[in-house]
Design a protein around this motif. Structure first.
Motif, PDB file in Angstrom:
ATOM      1  N   GLU A 198      11.152  -4.584  -5.188  1.00 49.99           N
ATOM      2  CA  GLU A 198       9.901  -5.329  -5.218  1.00 49.99           C
ATOM      3  C   GLU A 198       9.171  -5.056  -6.519  1.00 49.99           C
ATOM      4  N   PRO A 199       8.287  -5.986  -6.958  1.00 50.51           N
ATOM      5  CA  PRO A 199       7.481  -5.743  -8.160  1.00 50.51           C
ATOM      6  C   PRO A 199       6.394  -4.711  -7.892  1.00 50.51           C
ATOM      7  N   LEU A 200       5.796  -4.194  -8.933  1.00 49.62           N
ATOM      8  CA  LEU A 200       4.735  -3.208  -8.764  1.00 49.62           C
ATOM      9  C   LEU A 200       3.533  -3.845  -8.092  1.00 49.62           C
ATOM     10  N   PRO A 201       2.898  -3.158  -7.122  1.00 50.03           N
ATOM     11  CA  PRO A 201       1.751  -3.738  -6.415  1.00 50.03           C
ATOM     12  C   PRO A 201       0.508  -3.752  -7.304  1.00 50.03           C
ATOM     13  N   PHE A 202      -0.388  -4.689  -7.017  1.00 47.70           N
ATOM     14  CA  PHE A 202      -1.658  -4.735  -7.735  1.00 47.70           C
ATOM     15  C   PHE A 202      -2.698  -3.956  -6.952  1.00 47.70           C
ATOM     16  N   SER A 203      -3.396  -3.057  -7.623  1.00 41.46           N
ATOM     17  CA  SER A 203      -4.455  -2.286  -6.999  1.00 41.46           C
ATOM     18  C   SER A 203      -5.448  -1.878  -8.066  1.00 41.46           C
ATOM     19  N   CYS A 204      -6.722  -2.222  -7.837  1.00 46.93           N
ATOM     20  CA  CYS A 204      -7.742  -1.850  -8.809  1.00 46.93           C
ATOM     21  C   CYS A 204      -8.171  -0.402  -8.652  1.00 46.93           C
ATOM     22  N   ARG A 205      -7.733   0.258  -7.577  1.00 53.75           N
ATOM     23  CA  ARG A 205      -7.963   1.691  -7.392  1.00 53.75           C
ATOM     24  C   ARG A 205      -6.716   2.455  -7.804  1.00 53.75           C
ATOM     25  N   PRO A 206      -6.875   3.690  -8.207  1.00 52.37           N
ATOM     26  CA  PRO A 206      -5.686   4.508  -8.470  1.00 52.37           C
ATOM     27  C   PRO A 206      -4.857   4.630  -7.191  1.00 52.37           C
ATOM     28  N   LEU A 207      -3.569   4.389  -7.323  1.00 54.82           N
ATOM     29  CA  LEU A 207      -2.661   4.418  -6.171  1.00 54.82           C
ATOM     30  C   LEU A 207      -1.497   5.343  -6.501  1.00 54.82           C
ATOM     31  N   TYR A 208      -1.507   6.533  -5.881  1.00 61.10           N
ATOM     32  CA  TYR A 208      -0.448   7.492  -6.188  1.00 61.10           C
ATOM     33  C   TYR A 208       0.812   7.221  -5.374  1.00 61.10           C
ATOM     34  N   CYS A 209       0.661   6.900  -4.085  1.00 60.65           N
ATOM     35  CA  CYS A 209       1.803   6.652  -3.209  1.00 60.65           C
ATOM     36  C   CYS A 209       1.400   5.629  -2.166  1.00 60.65           C
ATOM     37  N   THR A 210       2.354   5.265  -1.330  1.00 57.32           N
ATOM     38  CA  THR A 210       2.102   4.229  -0.316  1.00 57.32           C
ATOM     39  C   THR A 210       2.259   4.779   1.102  1.00 57.32           C
ATOM     40  N   SER A 211       2.037   6.070   1.297  1.00 57.23           N
ATOM     41  CA  SER A 211       2.262   6.673   2.614  1.00 57.23           C
ATOM     42  C   SER A 211       1.218   6.242   3.641  1.00 57.23           C
ATOM     43  N   MET A 212       0.075   5.678   3.199  1.00 55.42           N
ATOM     44  CA  MET A 212      -0.923   5.164   4.132  1.00 55.42           C
ATOM     45  C   MET A 212      -1.164   3.675   3.935  1.00 55.42           C
ATOM     46  N   MET A 213      -0.194   3.008   3.368  1.00 54.24           N
ATOM     47  CA  MET A 213      -0.315   1.562   3.169  1.00 54.24           C
ATOM     48  C   MET A 213      -0.404   0.866   4.532  1.00 54.24           C
ATOM     49  N   ASN A 214      -1.287  -0.119   4.620  1.00 56.45           N
ATOM     50  CA  ASN A 214      -1.523  -0.927   5.833  1.00 56.45           C
ATOM     51  C   ASN A 214      -2.251  -0.153   6.932  1.00 56.45           C
ATOM     52  N   LEU A 215      -2.756   1.049   6.650  1.00 55.68           N
ATOM     53  CA  LEU A 215      -3.553   1.785   7.620  1.00 55.68           C
ATOM     54  C   LEU A 215      -5.035   1.561   7.349  1.00 55.68           C
ATOM     55  N   VAL A 216      -5.793   1.365   8.428  1.00 56.07           N
ATOM     56  CA  VAL A 216      -7.237   1.166   8.329  1.00 56.07           C
ATOM     57  C   VAL A 216      -7.907   2.320   9.059  1.00 56.07           C
ATOM     58  N   LEU A 217      -8.689   3.123   8.336  1.00 60.54           N
ATOM     59  CA  LEU A 217      -9.271   4.338   8.889  1.00 60.54           C
ATOM     60  C   LEU A 217     -10.788   4.223   8.986  1.00 60.54           C
ATOM     61  N   CYS A 218     -11.315   4.932   9.968  1.00 61.52           N
ATOM     62  CA  CYS A 218     -12.754   5.047  10.155  1.00 61.52           C
ATOM     63  C   CYS A 218     -13.064   6.514  10.411  1.00 61.52           C
ATOM     64  N   PHE A 219     -14.240   6.985   9.938  1.00 61.79           N
ATOM     65  CA  PHE A 219     -14.597   8.397  10.043  1.00 61.79           C
ATOM     66  C   PHE A 219     -15.803   8.562  10.954  1.00 61.79           C
ATOM     67  N   THR A 220     -15.854   9.706  11.656  1.00 65.14           N
ATOM     68  CA  THR A 220     -16.999  10.035  12.499  1.00 65.14           C
ATOM     69  C   THR A 220     -17.134  11.544  12.629  1.00 65.14           C
ATOM     70  N   GLY A 221     -18.402  12.001  12.688  1.00 64.65           N
ATOM     71  CA  GLY A 221     -18.672  13.404  12.966  1.00 64.65           C
ATOM     72  C   GLY A 221     -18.675  14.320  11.770  1.00 64.65           C
ATOM     73  N   PHE A 222     -18.704  13.797  10.535  1.00 66.83           N
ATOM     74  CA  PHE A 222     -18.656  14.652   9.352  1.00 66.83           C
ATOM     75  C   PHE A 222     -20.070  14.914   8.847  1.00 66.83           C
ATOM     76  N   ARG A 223     -20.436  16.187   8.684  1.00 69.52           N
ATOM     77  CA  ARG A 223     -21.759  16.576   8.235  1.00 69.52           C
ATOM     78  C   ARG A 223     -21.791  16.832   6.730  1.00 69.52           C
ATOM     79  N   LYS A 224     -20.687  17.318   6.199  1.00 66.70           N
ATOM     80  CA  LYS A 224     -20.650  17.666   4.774  1.00 66.70           C
ATOM     81  C   LYS A 224     -20.198  16.453   3.957  1.00 66.70           C
TER      82      LYS A 224
END
Length: 858
Positions: free
Chosen positions: A135-161
């Motif tokens: 496949e060709p190189l993917p386009f990403s305007c953010r730095p992309l080191y690897c694709t181990s979390m590609m297609n994952l959508v995360l949400c955070f809760t409970g973090f104080r720091k």
């Protein structure tokens, strides 16, 4: 407060740039930008006005030294140049190229400088992954080191720091993941620092995996693995938030055994436990059936919940909401009324006595022994006013028929409970936390229960119609004759494998905490009548015999002139046939299982032992007294089958390097295969007489099918349960059956131990065991240099001398005459004897050739 910090904080990167924690809007812009760039091509209408821009890869510093990376770029045909320092960047910058920088370390100062100038930055794993997939190189305007979390959508809760949250969000972006500020159905994983809050509750209700922050850190540690994916089950399950994380539990009203079990489960599920009343406890688990009042006034921070909350949390693999399981005192008005009436001190009043009598009658109805009261037939309630009223006193035949219907209705209700309360939920797709049991385990446990339910539901309906429209001439036997074939089809598969079903339940309950919790929750429901799943599943095993007894009772109360008399006899006969069929199939199934047990217990057991016509007759523990089938003093186990004899010795050392796969608890083989001998090869069974030096000994005279040499196998029985006489008769009977001989007793030959040099003296002494060990070691050394064996002349002479008594012949005048006379004749030599396997070659090497004059014994 914790959730607000996670939701509304502004993330500040190390370079001074800012980005919202919720990157959903920015991700949409990235997608639109990528689509615009994809549209720019040969077919664009503005092609002539805009110059062509080619993508060029720039290998920064260490990246230019990786041969694997350069090879991958060549495979995807991407032009590349090398850059050693930032000073070279101005000379490489050109409007003709869209530069993509490959940086090996995202913590390097070079990375920060490139990031400040809005350069496209990717890591080496991205290039290697694209080359692997062509496949060709993917386009990403953010730095992309690897694709181990590609297609994952995360949400955070409970973090104080704030700093920790910034770090986690940055790593997720570097691995190709997307962050959402608000939780919705598109979120694939919730990263939680606590087990409270609205996001956590919604994630649990939707079945969304709730993960610890360590999941992101550990995934980043494996960033250089090209094919690694952070969402695979094996890796993800290590970092799931356990149900009792941050919980300190205490238990009230449970037995010591139950309490110990629940405390162990608490620790397994990430929680801790303390004694009842400790102020540090967050939850008090109450056994609502035994606890009527709490021993102290609980604080507002303490959750007082029923045990169903505990088991429900384990079952769905997440902390359940406490509001649904809060413990409340049982203040039933009916119960209070009953108690007050039962505790009257002055029962002299007729009114009070009458009320007491009514209350006791009501309590007796409520505490019926059967937890499955028969449902009133719908047709009965409908036609109660219009139909002919049932006489007050019915016949004995009607009473038995009514009992038959009631028990059948109860039985159908039990089967319905098994299916609806246990089987259906276990088979349901989309279970929270994944499937509780594997499909094959569910099939093993429940078997043909649905089919049995269908048949008996039809029988119940027919009986209901018969009871409602009762007439003495109505035939009950016809109902069971009608479904006899269905009973034959449905019952044997379940009854025959009931023990396996029971073992599977016990095994899964021990190995799978979620299944244990599932059983605890459902078995406590009133539908189960406080019975376990195993106790409910045994009902089909008991049903047909009880039906046969009721039909017999019904036949007794049926007049001779009633046509149903003969029909009932046929119905009883058909049920007996079903039970006979079940018992026969069960016997065959158990026999096959016994053979499988032998195969598993004996290492190197031949596969051809498994046969549909073969059954295990007897197992005998012995000690070898000669040099065959193994060294003297070895523990030998004989497995007698209906057509063969498996000989195995105890393994000297059980090798434990090859372990059973996970979930299998079968122990390693304790025996070593020596020989599988067809019974047709046993020519004589020698019963060795009892003497001071010889106890409980016997021998087998064996001849290989292709040789004329005889082998003597001598043993001492160590089993006290089976007398030697019974064992030898049993063995001879099956030998005779194999060779089609009716006279099994003629196979037994009584002999003196001195004649065959057989003795059991000092078999168990320490000195004898040491001597045998030394002898065995010396044999291994000398056997390599020994090319011949001297036959035992004493054994040959003993066999020759014992000729006259068995055959009624006169003693021979000389050995030469006897050998010449008997060399051409043998009583069984001409009978072809099929064999499973030939005697092993070591028998031929180690055997002492017996004189052909011993054929008078055969």
């Amino acid at each position: 407060m914790a959730e607000t910090m996670a939701d509304d904080s502004v993330l500040t990167s190390t370079t001074g740039r800012t980005s919202l924690a919720d990157s959903s809007i920015f991700d949409c812009k990235v997608t639109e930008t990528s689509k615009e760039k994809l549209c720019i091509g040969p077919t664009s209408f503005v092609e002539e006005e805009m110059p062509q821009i080619e993508t060029r890869v720039i290998l920064v510093q260490e990246a230019g030294k990786q041969e694997e990376l350069i090879k991958a770029l060549k495979e995807i045909k991407a032009p590349f140049v090398k850059m050693e320092s930032l000073e070279e960047f101005e000379s490489l910058d050109s409007p003709e190229f869209e530069n993509v920088f490959i940086v090996t370390d995202f913590q390097d100062p070079v990375f920060n400088e490139l990031y400040k100038t809005d350069c496209r930055i990717i890591g080496p794993p991205v290039v290697l992954n694209c080359a692997q997939k062509r496949e060709p190189l993917p386009f990403s305007c953010r730095p992309l080191y690897c694709t181990s979390m590609m297609n994952l959508v995360l949400c955070f809760t409970g973090f104080r720091k704030k700093e920790e949250l910034v770090r986690l969000v940055t790593l997720v972006h570097h691995m190709g993941g997307v962050i959402r500020k608000d939780f919705n159905s598109k979120v694939t994983h919730l990263v939680a620092n606590c087990t409270q809050g609205e996001k956590f509750r919604v994630a649990v209700s939707l079945g969304t995996p709730v993960m610890k922050p360590e999941w992101i850190y550990k995934a980043w540690e494996r960033r250089n693995e090209v094919n690694f994916c952070a969402s695979v089950d094996d890796f993800r399950n290590e970092f799931k938030v356990l149900p009792f994380q941050d919980c300190i539990l205490s238990f009230l009203g449970f037995s010591d055994e139950e309490k110990t079990n629940m405390e162990e489960m608490t620790e397994m599920q990430g929680g801790n436990y303390l004694p009842v009343g400790d102020e540090r406890c967050t939850h008090l688990i109450v056994e609502e059936n035994t606890v009527k009042e709490l021993p102290f006034e609980p604080s507002k921070k303490l959750y007082v919940v029923k045990q169903e909350w505990f088991w429900g949390s384990i079952q769905m693999d997440a902390r359940a909401g406490e509001t649904m399981y809060l413990y409340e005192k049982t203040n039933s008005p009916e119960l209070k009324k009953s108690v007050s009436l039962l505790s009257l001190n002055t029962p002299n009043s007729n009114r009070k006595r009458r009320r007491l009598k009514e209350t006791l009658a009501q309590l007796s109805r409520e505490t019926d022994l059967s937890p499955f009261p028969p449902q009133t037939p719908k047709s009965c309630t409908k036609s109660s006013k219009n139909s002919t009223p049932v006489p007050i006193k019915q016949s004995a035949r009607w009473q038995v028929a009514k009992e038959l219907y009631q028990t059948e209705s109860n039985y159908v209700n039990i089967l319905a409970t098994i299916i609806q309360l246990f089987q259906v939920p276990l088979e349901e797709e989309g279970q929270r936390g994944g499937p509780i049991l594997a499909p094959e385990e569910i099939k093993t446990i429940f078997g043909s229960i649905p089919d049995i339910f269908d048949v008996h539901n039809k029988i119940k309906d027919d009986l209901e119609d018969l009871i409602v429209n009762w007439d003495e001439s109505k035939s009950i036997g016809d109902i069971f004759l009608k479904y006899s074939k269905d009973l034959v089809k449905t019952y044997p598969p379940f009854v025959n494998f009931f023990e396996m079903s029971k073992e599977t339940i016990i095994k899964c309950e021990k190995q799978k905490p979620r299944f244990h919790a599932f059983l605890k929750i459902n078995q406590a429901k009133p539908e189960c009548g406080r019975q376990s799943l195993v106790e409910l599943l045994i009902r089909p095993v008991q049903r047909l015999p009880s039906v046969a007894l009721l039909l017999n009772d019904l036949k007794k109360h049926t007049a001779e002139e009633n046509p149903d008399k003969s029909t009932l006899e046929k119905a009883i006969g058909s049920l007996k046939e079903v039970m006979t069929h079940i018992n026969e199939d069960k016997r065959k199934t158990e026999a096959q299982k016994q053979i499988f047990d032998v195969v598993y217990e004996v290492d190197g057991c031949p596969a051809n032992l498994l046969s549909s016509h073969r059954s295990l007759i007897q197992r005998v523990e012995t000690i070898s007294l000669g040099e065959h089938p193994c060294d003297r003093g070895e523990q030998v186990t004989l497995f007698l089958f209906n057509d063969c004899l498996e000989i195995a010795r105890k393994r000297h050392k059980v090798i434990g390097t090859f372990r059973s796969p996970p979930g299998h608890t079968r122990p390693p083989a304790s025996l070593k295969h020596i020989h599988l001998m067809p019974l047709s090869q046993i020519k004589k069974v020698l019963d060795i007489r009892e003497t001071e030096d010889c106890h409980n000994a016997f021998a087998l005279l064996v001849r290989p099918p292709t040789e004329q040499a005889n082998v003597l196998l001598s043993f001492q029985m160590t089993s006290e349960e089976l007398p030697k006489e019974n064992w030898l008769k049993m063995l001879c009977r099956h030998v005779a059956n194999t060779i089609c001989k009716a006279d099994a007793e003629n196979l037994i030959y009584t002999a003196d131990p001195e004649s065959f040099e057989v003795n059991t003296k000092d078999m168990d002494s320490t000195l004898s065991r040491a001597s045998r060990a030394i002898k065995k070691t010396s044999k291994k050394v000398t056997r390599a240099f020994s090319f011949s064996k001297t036959p035992k002349r004493a054994l040959r002479r003993a066999l020759m001398a014992s000729q006259s008594s068995g055959e009624g012949r006169s003693p021979p005048s000389n050995d030469k005459h006897v050998m010449n006379r008997l060399s051409s004749t043998s009583s069984l030599a001409g009978i072809p004897s099929p064999s499973l396997v030939s005697l092993p070659s070591f028998f031929e090497r180690r055997s002492h050739t017996l004189s052909r004059s011993t054929t008078h014994l055969i």
